[in-house]
Design a protein around this motif. Structure first.
Motif, PDB file in Angstrom:
ATOM      1  N   LEU A 242       0.833  -1.199   0.000  1.00 19.21           N
ATOM      2  CA  LEU A 242       0.000   0.000   0.000  1.00 19.21           C
ATOM      3  C   LEU A 242       0.871   1.254   0.000  1.00 19.21           C
ATOM      4  O   LEU A 242       0.607   2.207  -0.740  1.00 19.21           O
ATOM      5  N   VAL A 243       1.913   1.240   0.785  1.00 18.65           N
ATOM      6  CA  VAL A 243       2.820   2.387   0.840  1.00 18.65           C
ATOM      7  C   VAL A 243       3.493   2.588  -0.516  1.00 18.65           C
ATOM      8  O   VAL A 243       3.643   3.722  -0.982  1.00 18.65           O
ATOM      9  N   GLN A 244       3.869   1.509  -1.159  1.00 17.05           N
ATOM     10  CA  GLN A 244       4.493   1.610  -2.483  1.00 17.05           C
ATOM     11  C   GLN A 244       3.525   2.191  -3.505  1.00 17.05           C
ATOM     12  O   GLN A 244       3.909   3.031  -4.324  1.00 17.05           O
ATOM     13  N   ARG A 245       2.272   1.764  -3.447  1.00 15.93           N
ATOM     14  CA  ARG A 245       1.270   2.290  -4.381  1.00 15.93           C
ATOM     15  C   ARG A 245       1.034   3.775  -4.143  1.00 15.93           C
ATOM     16  O   ARG A 245       0.906   4.559  -5.093  1.00 15.93           O
TER      17      ARG A 245
ATOM     18  N   THR B  36       3.173   5.888  -2.826  1.00 17.45           N
ATOM     19  CA  THR B  36       4.375   6.597  -3.261  1.00 17.45           C
ATOM     20  C   THR B  36       4.376   6.777  -4.777  1.00 17.45           C
ATOM     21  O   THR B  36       4.670   7.866  -5.277  1.00 17.45           O
ATOM     22  N   ARG B  37       4.024   5.714  -5.493  1.00 25.76           N
ATOM     23  CA  ARG B  37       3.967   5.813  -6.959  1.00 25.76           C
ATOM     24  C   ARG B  37       2.934   6.840  -7.400  1.00 25.76           C
ATOM     25  O   ARG B  37       3.167   7.617  -8.316  1.00 25.76           O
ATOM     26  N   PHE B  38       1.770   6.836  -6.741  1.00 25.87           N
ATOM     27  CA  PHE B  38       0.732   7.790  -7.103  1.00 25.87           C
ATOM     28  C   PHE B  38       1.191   9.224  -6.846  1.00 25.87           C
ATOM     29  O   PHE B  38       1.001  10.105  -7.683  1.00 25.87           O
ATOM     30  N   LEU B  39       1.800   9.461  -5.689  1.00 29.54           N
ATOM     31  CA  LEU B  39       2.211  10.829  -5.350  1.00 29.54           C
ATOM     32  C   LEU B  39       3.317  11.334  -6.261  1.00 29.54           C
ATOM     33  O   LEU B  39       3.458  12.546  -6.434  1.00 29.54           O
ATOM     34  N   ARG B  40       4.064  10.455  -6.856  1.00 27.46           N
ATOM     35  CA  ARG B  40       5.110  10.866  -7.798  1.00 27.46           C
ATOM     36  C   ARG B  40       4.581  11.049  -9.215  1.00 27.46           C
ATOM     37  O   ARG B  40       5.266  11.632 -10.054  1.00 27.46           O
ATOM     38  N   SER B  41       3.376  10.568  -9.468  1.00 29.01           N
ATOM     39  CA  SER B  41       2.786  10.704 -10.799  1.00 29.01           C
ATOM     40  C   SER B  41       2.315  12.137 -11.015  1.00 29.01           C
ATOM     41  O   SER B  41       2.137  12.892 -10.053  1.00 29.01           O
TER      42      SER B  41
END
Length: 48
Positions: free
Chosen positions: A4-7, A9-14
């Motif tokens: 969940l944390v990885q998802r 993080t990926r979203f916030l960097r998009s």
């Protein structure tokens, strides 16, 4: 939980995540929003 944390993080960097972060920062800079948050914090702290 780490997935969940990885998802997140990926979203916030998009680009879409960055737009959301920028919008949040603009909203937090508004005096009215800060006043509402202070009122909420005082209500929550008085419950204890």
């Amino acid at each position: 939980m780490s997935a969940l944390v990885q998802r997140l993080t990926r979203f916030l960097r998009s680009p879409q995540g960055q737009q959301l972060v920028d919008r949040g920062r603009r909203e937090l800079a508004k005096p009215e929003t800060q006043r509402k948050l202070k009122q909420l914090a005082s209500r929550l702290s008085s419950r204890r």
